[in-house]
Design a protein around this motif. Structure first.
Motif, PDB file in Angstrom:
ATOM      1  N   UNK A  50       6.540   8.832   0.680  1.00 37.84           N
ATOM      2  CA  UNK A  50       5.664   9.283   1.857  1.00 37.84           C
ATOM      3  C   UNK A  50       6.448   9.064   3.143  1.00 37.84           C
ATOM      4  N   UNK A  51       7.556   8.348   3.034  1.00 36.02           N
ATOM      5  CA  UNK A  51       8.147   7.978   4.052  1.00 36.02           C
ATOM      6  C   UNK A  51       8.743   9.479   5.096  1.00 36.02           C
ATOM      7  N   UNK A  52       8.410   9.420   6.614  1.00 35.61           N
ATOM      8  CA  UNK A  52       8.894  10.498   7.155  1.00 35.61           C
ATOM      9  C   UNK A  52      10.352  11.255   6.864  1.00 35.61           C
ATOM     10  N   UNK A 108       0.691  -1.292   0.098  1.00 35.79           N
ATOM     11  CA  UNK A 108      -0.036   0.081   0.027  1.00 35.79           C
ATOM     12  C   UNK A 108       0.824   1.162  -0.008  1.00 35.79           C
ATOM     13  N   UNK A 109       1.747   1.309   0.941  1.00 37.64           N
ATOM     14  CA  UNK A 109       2.772   2.502   1.141  1.00 37.64           C
ATOM     15  C   UNK A 109       3.414   2.876  -0.389  1.00 37.64           C
ATOM     16  N   UNK A 110       3.697   1.604  -1.234  1.00 34.14           N
ATOM     17  CA  UNK A 110       4.457   1.982  -2.480  1.00 34.14           C
ATOM     18  C   UNK A 110       3.702   1.927  -3.612  1.00 34.14           C
ATOM     19  N   UNK A 111       2.347   2.181  -3.479  1.00 36.63           N
ATOM     20  CA  UNK A 111       1.420   2.135  -4.730  1.00 36.63           C
ATOM     21  C   UNK A 111       0.734   3.173  -4.823  1.00 36.63           C
ATOM     22  N   UNK A 112       1.474   4.514  -5.133  1.00 34.35           N
ATOM     23  CA  UNK A 112       0.808   5.831  -5.330  1.00 34.35           C
ATOM     24  C   UNK A 112       0.151   5.752  -6.775  1.00 34.35           C
ATOM     25  N   UNK A 113       0.418   4.759  -7.670  1.00 35.35           N
ATOM     26  CA  UNK A 113      -0.496   4.838  -8.746  1.00 35.35           C
ATOM     27  C   UNK A 113      -1.952   4.601  -8.314  1.00 35.35           C
ATOM     28  N   UNK A 114      -2.020   3.789  -7.368  1.00 33.67           N
ATOM     29  CA  UNK A 114      -3.512   3.528  -6.900  1.00 33.67           C
ATOM     30  C   UNK A 114      -4.302   4.338  -5.571  1.00 33.67           C
ATOM     31  N   UNK A 115      -3.172   4.852  -5.069  1.00 34.42           N
ATOM     32  CA  UNK A 115      -3.686   5.619  -3.663  1.00 34.42           C
ATOM     33  C   UNK A 115      -3.027   6.704  -3.571  1.00 34.42           C
ATOM     34  N   UNK A 116      -3.691   7.442  -2.586  1.00 35.54           N
ATOM     35  CA  UNK A 116      -3.158   8.796  -2.210  1.00 35.54           C
ATOM     36  C   UNK A 116      -3.133   8.792  -0.726  1.00 35.54           C
ATOM     37  N   UNK A 117      -2.206   9.640  -0.112  1.00 30.10           N
ATOM     38  CA  UNK A 117      -2.424   9.677   1.366  1.00 30.10           C
ATOM     39  C   UNK A 117      -3.214  10.857   1.746  1.00 30.10           C
ATOM     40  N   UNK A 126       0.990  14.173  -4.392  1.00 31.67           N
ATOM     41  CA  UNK A 126       1.163  12.678  -4.821  1.00 31.67           C
ATOM     42  C   UNK A 126       1.952  12.567  -5.994  1.00 31.67           C
ATOM     43  N   UNK A 127       2.479  11.179  -6.016  1.00 34.40           N
ATOM     44  CA  UNK A 127       3.255  11.163  -7.432  1.00 34.40           C
ATOM     45  C   UNK A 127       4.311  11.958  -7.832  1.00 34.40           C
ATOM     46  N   UNK A 128       4.606  12.386  -9.001  1.00 31.69           N
ATOM     47  CA  UNK A 128       5.936  12.904  -9.211  1.00 31.69           C
ATOM     48  C   UNK A 128       6.017  14.602  -8.656  1.00 31.69           C
ATOM     49  N   UNK A 129       4.873  15.120  -8.628  1.00 34.47           N
ATOM     50  CA  UNK A 129       4.715  16.425  -7.942  1.00 34.47           C
ATOM     51  C   UNK A 129       5.143  16.447  -6.617  1.00 34.47           C
ATOM     52  N   UNK A 130       4.918  15.533  -5.628  1.00 37.07           N
ATOM     53  CA  UNK A 130       5.236  15.406  -4.431  1.00 37.07           C
ATOM     54  C   UNK A 130       6.739  14.814  -4.409  1.00 37.07           C
ATOM     55  N   UNK A 131       7.062  13.970  -5.205  1.00 36.65           N
ATOM     56  CA  UNK A 131       8.456  13.798  -5.168  1.00 36.65           C
ATOM     57  C   UNK A 131       9.189  15.116  -5.562  1.00 36.65           C
TER      58      UNK A 131
END
Length: 530
Positions: free
Chosen positions: A473-475, A119-128, A147-152
Motif C-alpha cells: 500500500x505504499x504511495x 505492520x506495513x508488510x503484513x497484509x495477512x494480518x492487517x488491512x488498511x 487488500x491482498x491479491x485483489x488490491x495488487x
C-alpha cells in the motif's frame, strides 16, 4: 500521495457472553413485583458490572504494554485526542509500542522502524483503513479499502497513470496553473503578511483537478469541489465522532463526497467519449482511457496478424469506479501535498541561503522564467530535488497510517495484537533518527548531495525512508509528488520573492489529518527584483 497524513476507529467485537441481548430474565420472573429502589439497585449493579468488564477487557488486551492502568469509563482517552499535538505524540512515540483506548476502541501505536515496516508488510494480518467512518465517507467500494491479491491486481492497472510519459503530459498543465496562482499572489497589494496554508491548498486542488480531469470540470465546479472537499478532510481526522448524524462532520463529508463524485463521474464519461473520438490525452483521465481502449482493441482483434500488444492489458472501468479512484487521489493531493508545499515555502523563506541556491540552479538550467519546466529540465536540477526530499523528511506529511487487525497478530515475541485492534505504525521517529539522519531536526538539503551525510543511500536509509509508506500500500504517486513539489518551488523561486513573518507558533505544528504550521504560514509575495 500518498498521502499523508488518520486512524480507523473500529470497535472490537464484544464477546457474546457480555451481549445485553443475552441477558434474558429467567422464566416466570417479572419486574412488576419489584420496587423502584430494587429496579434502580439492579440497574446500578448492571452498569457497575459492565464498567468492570470494560476495565478488565482493557487490562487483558493491553497486557504489559505501556499505557494507562485504568481507562475513563466509556470515552477512554477521547478528551486527550480532541486536540492532538506533536508534543503528546512524541511522548507516545518514546515507547516502541503504546496502548490507547477511545470509546472502547483498542489502539496500539508502534513507533520503531522495524515494527512499522512489519505492520506495513503484513497484509495477512492487517488491512488498511483510515477512521471508523472512512468507508462511509469515501464509499466502501473504493479501491483504497482493497487488500491482498485483489488490491495488487487493481494497483497494477493504475501504475500506467504515473509513467514518465504520463507525467510529462501533466507537467504542462501544472506549469500553466502555477503561473496563474503566482500572478494572483503578486496582485495582492497589501503590505501585510497573511496565512497561506489554505491558499496553497487551493493551488493544489486546482492543480489536481486539472491534472486528473483536464477541462472536463468547469471552473465554477472546481471551486465548489475545493470548498466541499475540506469537509471530507475534517471527517477523516484521527479522532472524530464516527456517526453520520445531520450536522456532524461525517454527515457533511458524505454529502461532499456525493457532490464531488457526481462531477468526477461525468468527467470520466466525457473523457471516454472524447478519447474514443480521437482526442490526444491532456490529463490523467484521458491517459487512463487511452490505455483501456488500446487494451480493448487488442483483445477484440479479429485477425491473426502480429498486432502490437499494449504494455498493460487493462480491463474496462465504470465511470463511477473511475470517479472513486480520482476521489482517493484528490484526498492525498489536497491533504499531504498542501502540507509539504506549505512547509517548503516557509523553509525557503527562513533559509535565504537555500533559496539563493535554488534560484542559481533554476537560472543556470532554465535561463528564463518564461521557459516552461519539463521533466528533462528537472533531471538537471539536483538541488531543488534535494530540497523537496528534505522537506518530506523534515516535516513528513503522513506521520502514521492506521491498520485494522483481521486476526491475532504476533507482532513481537512478547506481544500478540488482538483481532479487531486499530494498529498504527508511525513514521516520525524513522525520519528523525539521528543515527541515520545526523542533526535530524535541522533543515539541510545538502545532506542529500555529494559530500553530504546522506548522499550515499545505505540499507538503513532505505529502511527508514517511510515518507511514502512501504509494502503493497505504499504511495502509488511518489514520482508525481517529487515532480509537483520541485516544479512549483523552482518556478516560484525564479518569478517571486517572499518573506515569512515569524510568530510564536510558526515552528509549532498543528495536526489536521496531516501537519501544518500552527500560525498558517504567514507569508508575503512580491515580484522578484532582477
Amino acid at each position: 500521495m500518498a498521502s499523508a497524513a488518520h486512524s480507523p476507529f473500529v470497535s472490537p467485537p464484544v464477546p457474546k457472553q457480555t451481549s445485553l441481548s443475552s441477558l434474558a430474565l429467567p422464566s416466570g420472573l417479572s419486574l412488576s413485583g419489584l420496587s423502584s429502589s430494587q429496579i434502580a439497585s439492579s440497574a446500578l449493579v448492571l452498569v457497575v458490572t459492565l464498567l468492570l468488564l470494560e476495565q478488565t477487557l482493557w487490562r487483558y488486551r493491553k497486557g504489559k504494554l505501556p499505557g494507562w492502568k485504568w481507562q475513563i469509563p466509556v470515552i477512554g482517552q477521547f478528551l486527550d485526542s480532541l486536540h492532538p499535538s506533536m508534543e503528546a505524540y512524541k511522548k507516545t512515540w518514546a515507547e516502541p509500542m503504546m496502548a490507547v483506548s477511545v470509546f472502547n476502541i483498542f489502539i496500539v501505536m508502534a513507533s520503531t522502524t522495524d515494527l512499522s515496516r512489519r505492520i506495513l508488510n503484513s497484509s495477512t494480518y492487517t488491512e488498511p483503513c483510515l477512521v471508523r467512518s472512512a468507508k462511509q465517507v469515501l464509499d466502501p467500494t473504493n479501491w483504497v479499502f482493497l487488500n491482498g491479491k485483489v488490491h495488487n491486481e487493481y494497483r497494477k492497472g493504475l501504475n500506467c497513470l504515473f509513467t514518465r510519459q504520463a507525467l510529462s503530459i501533466y507537467l504542462k498543465t501544472q506549469d500553466r496553473i502555477y503561473r496563474k496562482f503566482f500572478a494572483e499572489w503578486l496582485a495582492d497589494k497589501s503590505p501585510e503578511h497573511k496565512p497561506y496554508t489554505m491558499i496553497f491548498r487551493d493551488l493544489n486542488m486546482e492543480t489536481s483537478l486539472r491534472v486528473f480531469c483536464g477541462s472536463y470540470i468547469k471552473q465554477e465546479n472546481v471551486q465548489e469541489i475545493t470548498e466541499k472537499y475540506w469537509q471530507i478532510t475534517k471527517a477523516l481526522e484521527l479522532v472524530n465522532f464516527p456517526f453520520a448524524f445531520p450536522g456532524s462532520k461525517v454527515w457533511n463529508a458524505c454529502r461532499a463526497r456525493a457532490s464531488t463524485v457526481k462531477y468526477l463521474t461525468a468527467a470520466a464519461a466525457a473523457s471516454k467519449k472524447a478519447v474514443a473520438a480521437g482526442k490526444e490525452p491532456d490529463c490523467l483521465l484521458d491517459a487512463w482511457v487511452q490505455q483501456i481502449l488500446q487494451a480493448k482493441a487488442w483483445r477484440e482483434r479479429t485477425d491473426d496478424s502480429d498486432a502490437e500488444r499494449p504494455n498493460l492489458i487493462l480491463r474496462e472501468y465504470a465511470d463511477y469506479e473511475m470517479a472513486l479512484v480520482l476521489l482517493s487521489f484528490i484526498f492525498a493531493s489536497q491533504d499531504a501535498m498542501s502540507s509539504s508545499i506549505t512547509f517548503a515555502f516557509q523553509h525557503l523563506a527562513d533559509h535565504p541561503e537555500v533559496l539563493a541556491k535554488v534560484r542559481e540552479e533554476q537560472q543556470r538550467v532554465r535561463g528564463d522564467s518564461e521557459i516552461p519546466i519539463t521533466l528533462d529540465l528537472l533531471d538537471e536540477m539536483p538541488y531543488i530535488n534535494a530540497v523537496t526530499k528534505e522537506v518530506l523528511r523534515h516535516r513528513p506529511p503522513v506521520i502514521m497510517v492506521p491498520y485494522l487487525t483481521k486476526k491475532d497478530f504476533p507482532l513481537t515475541e512478547d506481544y500478540t495484537v488482538p483481532k479487531g485492534t486499530m494498529l498504527i505504525p508511525s513514521f516520525w521517529n524513522s525520519l528523525h533518527d539521528p543515527a541515520v539522519y545526523p542533526e535530524p531536526e535541522e533543515f539541510k538539503p545538502e545532506r542529500w548531495l555529494p559530500g553530504g551525510a546522506n548522499a550515499v543511500e545505505t540499507e538503513e536509509m532505505q529502511k527508514n525512508w517511510l515518507v511514502f509508506g512501504a509494502g503493497a500500500h505504499r504511495c502509488i504517486a511518489q514520482s508525481y509528488v517529487f515532480m509537483h513539489m520541485s516544479a512549483v518551488l523552482g518556478s516560484a523561486a525564479m518569478m517571486m520573492d517572499w518573506t515569512h513573518e515569524k510568530t510564536p507558533d510558526s515552528d509549532n505544528i498543528q495536526i489536521i489529518a496531516t501537519l501544518f504550521p500552527k500560525d498558517g504560514a504567514r507569508l508575503k509575495f512580491t515580484p522578484r527584483q532582477a
